[in-house]
Write a protein that holds these residues in place. Structure first.
Motif, short mmCIF file in Angstrom:
data_model
loop_
_atom_site.label_atom_id
_atom_site.label_comp_id
_atom_site.label_asym_id
_atom_site.label_seq_id
_atom_site.Cartn_x
_atom_site.Cartn_y
_atom_site.Cartn_z
N SER A 9 0.74 -1.11 -0.05
CA SER A 9 0.02 -0.13 0.19
C SER A 9 0.81 1.16 0.00
CB SER A 9 -0.90 -0.08 1.15
OG SER A 9 -0.22 0.02 2.34
N ASP A 10 2.23 1.18 0.04
CA ASP A 10 3.03 2.44 -0.11
C ASP A 10 3.33 2.88 -1.52
OD1 ASP A 10 3.29 2.39 2.57
OD2 ASP A 10 5.29 1.27 2.52
N LYS A 41 -9.42 2.19 4.58
CA LYS A 41 -8.10 2.40 4.65
C LYS A 41 -6.99 1.57 3.97
CE LYS A 41 -10.02 5.66 7.48
NZ LYS A 41 -10.83 6.66 6.61
N ASP A 43 -3.69 2.24 4.74
CA ASP A 43 -2.36 1.78 5.44
C ASP A 43 -1.93 0.38 5.71
OD1 ASP A 43 -4.51 2.14 7.36
OD2 ASP A 43 -3.07 2.45 8.80
N LYS A 44 -0.77 0.07 5.66
CA LYS A 44 -0.32 -1.29 5.94
C LYS A 44 -1.01 -2.49 5.34
CE LYS A 44 0.97 0.32 10.64
NZ LYS A 44 0.36 1.62 10.96
#
Length: 149
Positions: A9-10, A41, A43-44
């Protein structure tokens, strides 16, 4: 030339595609968007697929572990100018392959009744409608699905 990239997800291309997805869902979901958005979401997320054609990111999808024996397919999106070309099917198949390689026996997902093209994709790909799982169990617009890998 098209290709699929495993990432997380980055990834900037994934982030950009998800931004477009969220804009689309805000329109489709209307007043319910705030409820759904809290579960989306990015993130991560460790398992992301991005579809490229001539080095341009056109589609994406991801999964997260739901339970020890399943993953939840998340953030499926194809740019509107490139739909109906089989991109979503390729992304979904790549996610399923990756989950199977990690020894998950099945996948689950949640989509909305206001996304009939998504429901059609999942049914065509072998998903079956199941009772809505938490936190969607009392949400009229939600459709939950499952596939054994």
């Amino acid at each position: 030339m098209s290709n699929l990239k495993r990432t997380n997800s980055d990834d900037v291309d994934f982030i950009n595609l998800v931004t477009l997805l969220d804009l689309d869902l805000k329109i489709r979901d209307g007043e319910e968007h705030t409820f759904y958005n809290q579960f989306n979401k990015i993130d991560k997320i460790k398992h992301v697929i991005v579809f490229y054609d001539n080095d341009v990111a056109l589609g994406c999808g991801a999964f997260r572990e739901k339970e020890s024996d399943s993953v939840e397919i998340k953030r499926m999106y194809v740019h509107p100018d490139h739909r109906k070309k089989g991109i979503a099917s390729q992304v979904l198949a790549a996610l399923e392959l990756w989950a199977a390689e990690l020894n998950y026996p099945y996948t689950v997902l949640e989509t909305g009744k206001k996304q009939p093209e998504a429901i059609a994709l999942y049914e065509k790909s072998g998903y079956e409608i199941i009772p809505n799982y938490p936190p969607y169990e009392n949400v009229e617009n939600s459709v939950c699905m499952k596939k054994t890998l």
